[in-house]
Design a protein around this motif. Sequence first.
Motif, PDB file in Angstrom:
ATOM      1  N   ASN A  98      24.893 -37.641 -45.442  1.00 46.59           N
ATOM      2  CA  ASN A  98      24.619 -36.221 -45.308  1.00 46.59           C
ATOM      3  C   ASN A  98      23.926 -35.958 -43.981  1.00 46.59           C
ATOM      4  O   ASN A  98      22.937 -36.609 -43.648  1.00 46.59           O
ATOM      5  N   VAL A  99      24.444 -35.006 -43.204  1.00 47.45           N
ATOM      6  CA  VAL A  99      23.885 -34.692 -41.888  1.00 47.45           C
ATOM      7  C   VAL A  99      23.852 -33.187 -41.694  1.00 47.45           C
ATOM      8  O   VAL A  99      24.622 -32.448 -42.318  1.00 47.45           O
ATOM      9  N   GLY A 127      28.824 -35.317 -45.808  1.00 43.77           N
ATOM     10  CA  GLY A 127      28.290 -34.032 -46.241  1.00 43.77           C
ATOM     11  C   GLY A 127      27.657 -33.316 -45.064  1.00 43.77           C
ATOM     12  O   GLY A 127      26.849 -33.907 -44.338  1.00 43.77           O
ATOM     13  N   LEU A 128      28.027 -32.070 -44.837  1.00 47.09           N
ATOM     14  CA  LEU A 128      27.499 -31.272 -43.730  1.00 47.09           C
ATOM     15  C   LEU A 128      26.666 -30.156 -44.332  1.00 47.09           C
ATOM     16  O   LEU A 128      27.208 -29.222 -44.939  1.00 47.09           O
ATOM     17  N   ASN A 129      25.362 -30.252 -44.146  1.00 44.43           N
ATOM     18  CA  ASN A 129      24.483 -29.326 -44.852  1.00 44.43           C
ATOM     19  C   ASN A 129      23.169 -29.198 -44.102  1.00 44.43           C
ATOM     20  O   ASN A 129      22.521 -30.207 -43.822  1.00 44.43           O
ATOM     21  N   ASP A 130      22.753 -27.993 -43.769  1.00 43.59           N
ATOM     22  CA  ASP A 130      21.504 -27.809 -43.049  1.00 43.59           C
ATOM     23  C   ASP A 130      20.280 -27.825 -43.953  1.00 43.59           C
ATOM     24  O   ASP A 130      19.163 -27.975 -43.464  1.00 43.59           O
ATOM     25  N   LEU A 142      22.574 -42.112 -47.355  1.00 39.99           N
ATOM     26  CA  LEU A 142      21.963 -42.008 -46.037  1.00 39.99           C
ATOM     27  C   LEU A 142      21.965 -40.546 -45.604  1.00 39.99           C
ATOM     28  O   LEU A 142      22.898 -39.809 -45.917  1.00 39.99           O
ATOM     29  N   ALA A 143      20.913 -40.142 -44.907  1.00 41.07           N
ATOM     30  CA  ALA A 143      20.873 -38.789 -44.347  1.00 41.07           C
ATOM     31  C   ALA A 143      20.324 -38.870 -42.934  1.00 41.07           C
ATOM     32  O   ALA A 143      19.527 -39.752 -42.610  1.00 41.07           O
TER      33      ALA A 143
END
Length: 303
Positions: A98-99, A127-130, A142-143
């Motif tokens: 996730n980034v 995963g693309l998430n702010d 992992l993030a």
Amino acid sequence: MLDRVTGMQVFCRVAALGSFSAAGRALGLSQTGVTKHVAALEARLGTRLLHRTTRRLTLTETGRTYLEACERILAEIDDAEAAVGAEGVEAHGTLRLNVPLSFGVREIAPALAAFSAAHPALTIELGLNDRRVDLIEEGWDLAVRIGTLADSGLIARRLTSSRLVACGAPAYFERHGTPRRPEELKNHNCLGYTLSDSSGWRFGERAYPVSGNLRAPNGAALTAAAVAGLGLIYQPTFLLAQALRAGTLVLLDFGAPSPVLPIHALMPPGRRPAKTRAFVEFLAHRFAGEPAWERDLPEAMRR
């Protein structure tokens, strides 16, 4: 009796690729061999792991549960081999990564081809998430996080950093003038990032209150609006470097140090499977040295 671990590896690859033939090609097995391994697992477990039709394969509910267990077991085997000095342990399974959206699109996604070529047995779920996801509750391996870390008990590896700077489009400055001191920002349309600290824009030791007619939870959207002349922005250099080099945005230099945002890889505590270790090392190598987004930028940004 077919090897149980190999059967797990075959099953994980079939689940990842959605095809017996594709899994066979990836593993160097015939389609018949792949079918035998999966059939042996199902016979041993006494249940079906896959729904098979002429058009597609899907996991049964039991299959999804067993897949998670297989990936965990295979990762622990990798860890055990790595712990006694084994070299070249293949990273496999699914890496759930996730980034932040803009950083992921600009910096992570372009790197995945090289990583996948080096680790063909690994599938990546990006995963693309702010928002700040909960790695443990949501099952992320992992993030990548940008900014100061909270004390969370997670394992952190610093990768690089990015500076926060203020800038605007030439057209905006022509219409509204250029602020010369941070105190003057209160008289300008400052576009707001809704997921950041709302105390203001920081220059040196002080934060200065700002306001504007657009707020958004994504820096790329704010950057596009600023390039179009809507207002001023305060964003990381990894987002702004291209526009600053092109002159579509111009740096505001108030003579104060630019805040530095650390960029970390975060992992859940405990064992780190080969897939996670491999990707973190890949990122650490990719981002080693001066960040690419800060090269050839105005000297004022480096204070």
